[in-house]
Design an enzyme around this catalytic site. Structure first.
Site, PDB file in Angstrom:
ATOM      1  N   GLU A 153      -7.798  19.138  36.625  1.00 21.83           N
ATOM      2  CA  GLU A 153      -8.625  20.330  36.632  1.00 21.83           C
ATOM      3  C   GLU A 153      -7.823  21.615  36.537  1.00 21.83           C
ATOM      4  OE1 GLU A 153     -11.162  19.900  39.996  1.00 21.83           O
ATOM      5  OE2 GLU A 153     -12.758  19.082  38.771  1.00 21.83           O
ATOM      6  N   GLU A 191       0.802  -1.222   0.000  1.00 24.53           N
ATOM      7  CA  GLU A 191       0.000   0.000   0.000  1.00 24.53           C
ATOM      8  C   GLU A 191       0.831   1.265   0.000  1.00 24.53           C
ATOM      9  OE1 GLU A 191      -2.705  -0.513   3.237  1.00 24.53           O
ATOM     10  OE2 GLU A 191      -4.287  -1.139   1.882  1.00 24.53           O
TER      11      GLU A 191
END
Lengths: 117, 579
Positions: free
Chosen positions: B312, B72
């Site tokens: 956070e 490929e």
């Protein structure tokens, strides 16, 4: 071959005059086979017959045994055997199989077009 | 792992280690040596990369040269693509460790003219194998042949021959194949390659994607059957056999300080167990991160390595905020003892988070890991998944004897103990922070909810954030219950005043007594003096009387002498006695 190309470039429109018919239509063919298998032998016989019949004096055929020259397989992208490579005239073609189907071989070699013109 | 795996391999089936992290563990040693393996999966799931890494690792780590037959991508494309993963293919090719061959099959160029075979391909492969003495072969999507060559009958027969031929050659081969509708591969390659089938998958659930790997079959060998998450990053492929862990990690009796002296005191005065899992949970703004930062700083001071995952806050924000309570983290980051990893929980799926955690922990080798906070993972109600993920993290960290501290944000309206029930059973030491509202004030309280294997304090301590870190105070327990904040301060002041008063009183009493003693002593002294004078007076009197008596006797004697009378000698009067 390079020379030819250059000439074409230099004198557009006068190609026909500058080059003899045979030279322009020269077929450069390369047949890859694998030893002396049935298919290989058949391919050689069939191809020779076709060439003699349709391209007498216009072709240059090279037969390569992959068993002897395995390094050549990569360069010409050979996967199937037997494979016939038509290097010239363009377009580039690869014809695989034992060449038993003459119609397809002629199609692959663009011989029908040659005949027409 | 290596020893047991190689022992197994001798008994049953020889295996070639892939060198891919984690993969060799789930297959017990790697791919079957000398046999072809099928790797199948959808587009973009990493088939080619798996194959390439197998080759590169083989060439560099196990001295097994390899060949890639690509159908490929061209060689240039491949080289470029894998350069971003740190593989230098060009160099390996130059050193004859790897050979690359791009097989181009162009349908438009091909004309079929009868019987043929794929001997050309065999010859190329054989030539390549012999040229570098390859032990490994990767055929990257051989299915492309089906698009190029129209005669499927010939093709299938030739493929069957090819795989048999590969086996005879004794090379360990990987064949990749695009996933089909109902079959593993579009062209049913599994029909030919049946020794080992590995499925790669790239799934998107709730907008986050996770790559997974599964060993579908492995002839002649046991293998992990689960779906394992895997990562493709700048270091290539890594598979994480996260669920294969048992509960047999060894534990440590060593203790590690929490960085807060009074908190250590609450935990038998020594702190947490090394290798244990600590959960700090509480509502918003109670100081969970501060406790984590204390722990991190204390560890760095001892020269331990700390890995801090924040979900956070950014590291900079966190370091700035911690400066306000006097915790300086930046020097440790510069020294390389502390490492932050800030990612949004939504960046990737749970499995991926787990995988990343594994990878980073393995790379950094920390003594302490902090996850702040863990429950941001619960984006939706996938609580079960979150729990299993945390369980895996806990297991993983425990097996490495890493002390873990998780913080967890609990919502205010539900019972604090309930909301964390999902992970509570995994936790060894659980600190609960809660706010105590009293007399229109909100104060922080902390207690040890549980601590496995130690006699922890049952006290609620008031938790105060000062400019020199966290301080814990005894909570005032009065008749009306616990007092915190200014109420406690007032109560303490009241008590202090009372105490002072009492002290004054005691002083006063002491002085009084002293004074009395002195008065008494002076009295005694005067009495003594009186007595002394009286005594001397009496002595004088007695002397005088005695003198008089003596004089009288003498007079009598003289009178008798003058009368010439013989007088009977009378016994003298004992004057002293009469006195």
């Amino acid at each position: 071959m390079k020379k030819t190309k250059l000439k074409i470039k230099e004198t557009p429109g006068k190609v026909e005059q500058l080059m003899p018919e045979q030279h322009q239509r020269k077929y450069i063919l390369r047949l890859y086979i694998t030893g002396t298998t049935n298919r290989s032998i058949m391919a050689i016989t069939n191809l020779k017959k076709i060439c003699e019949e349709y391209l007498e004096g216009q072709y240059d055929l090279e037969v390569i045994d992959l068993y002897k020259n395995p390094n050549l397989a990569e360069g010409d992208q050979i996967i199937a055997s037997p494979t016939l490579i038509k290097k010239l005239p363009l377009p580039f073609r690869r014809i695989i199989g034992d060449m038993s189907n003459t119609e397809n071989v002629l199609l692959g070699l663009d011989i029908r077009e040659v005949k027409k013109s | 792992m290596n020893k047991t795996a190689s022992k197994l391999a001798i008994e049953s089936l020889q295996k070639s280690p892939s060198g891919i992290k984690g993969f060799d563990e789930i297959t017990g040693g790697g791919l079957p040596t000398g046999r072809p393996t099928l790797i199948c999966g959808g587009a973009g799931c990493g088939k080619t990369l798996f194959g390439l890494e197998f080759l590169v690792r083989g060439a560099t780590q196990f001295n097994e040269p390899g060949i890639l037959l690509s159908f490929e991508e061209t060689i240039e494309e491949l080289t470029k693509n894998v350069a971003s993963l740190g593989f230098d293919l060009e160099d390996l090719v130059k050193n004859k460790k790897i050979a690359l061959d791009y097989v181009r099959v162009e349908r438009s160029e091909i004309e079929e003219t009868g019987e043929y075979d794929l001997e050309g391909l065999f010859i190329r492969l054989a030539y390549a194998i012999d040229s570098i003495g390859a032990k490994r072969v990767v055929l990257d999507t051989i299915e492309s042949l089906f698009a190029g060559l129209p005669n499927q009958l010939i093709l299938r027969a030739e493929l069957r021959r090819l795989f048999r031929w590969l086996k005879e050659k004794g090379v360990t081969a990987i064949i990749t194949g695009e996933r089909g509708d109902k079959t593993f591969t579009r062209q049913g390659l599994e029909e030919y390659v049946s020794d080992c089938v590995i499925m790669l998958d790239h799934r998107v659930t709730e907008q986050t994607s996770t790559r997974r790997l599964r060993v579908v079959k492995y002839r002649g060998s046991t293998h992990g059957t689960n779906e394992y998450p895997f990562l493709i990053d700048e270091n290539g492929f890594s598979v994480l056999p996260v669920t294969s862990l048992g509960l047999n990690h060894t534990v440590s009796n060593k203790r590690v300080s929490s960085g807060i002296t009074l908190l250590d005191k609450m935990l038998e005065g020594k702190g947490y167990y090394r290798g244990s899992t600590v959960l700090v949970s509480g509502t918003a703004g109670v100081g969970k991160t501060s406790i984590a930062a204390h722990f991190a700083e204390a560890a760095c001071k001892r020269g331990e390595r700390v890995l801090y995952f924040c979900f956070e806050e950014s590291p900079d924000q966190l370091m700035r905020n911690m400066l306000s309570i006097g915790i300086k983290l930046e020097p440790w980051v510069q020294k390389g003892l502390l490492q932050f990893h800030a990612t949004r929980p939504t960046l990737y799926g749970l499995e991926m988070h787990l995988a990343v955690t594994h990878k980073i922990v393995n790379a950094f080798k920390p003594d302490i890991v902090i996850l702040d906070p863990v429950n941001t993972f619960v984006v939706s109600d996938k609580e079960y998944e979150v729990k299993t993920m945390l369980m895996r993290i806990v297991d993983f960290l425990k097996s490495k004897n890493i002390t873990a501290l998780f913080t967890s944000l609990t919502s205010g309206d539900t019972s604090l103990e309930n909301s964390d029930v999902g992970i509570s059973s995994l936790i060894d030491t659980w600190l609960l922070l809660r706010d105590i509202e009293l007399s229109s004030e909100r104060n922080r309280g902390m207690y040890v909810l549980k601590s496995r294997g130690m006699a922890n304090s049952n006290q609620i301590r008031e938790f105060i954030l000062t400019d020199h870190g966290v301080e814990l105070r005894e909570v005032y327990i009065g008749a009306s219950g616990g007092l915190t904040g200014s109420a406690r301060v007032a109560q303490e002041a009241l008590e202090d005043a009372e105490l002072l008063k009492r002290k004054h009183e005691i002083e006063h009493k002491k002085r009084e007594i002293e004074r009395k003693r002195k008065a008494l002593e002076s009295k005694i002294a005067t009495l003594h003096a009186d007595f002394d004078s009286e005594e001397s007076e009496a002595v004088k009197l007695i002397k005088a009387e005695q003198d008089i008596i003596k004089k009288l006797e003498q007079d009598k004697m003289e009178m008798a002498i003058s009368r010439k009378a013989v007088m009977e000698k009378r016994a003298p009067v004992n004057l002293k006695k009469s006195l």
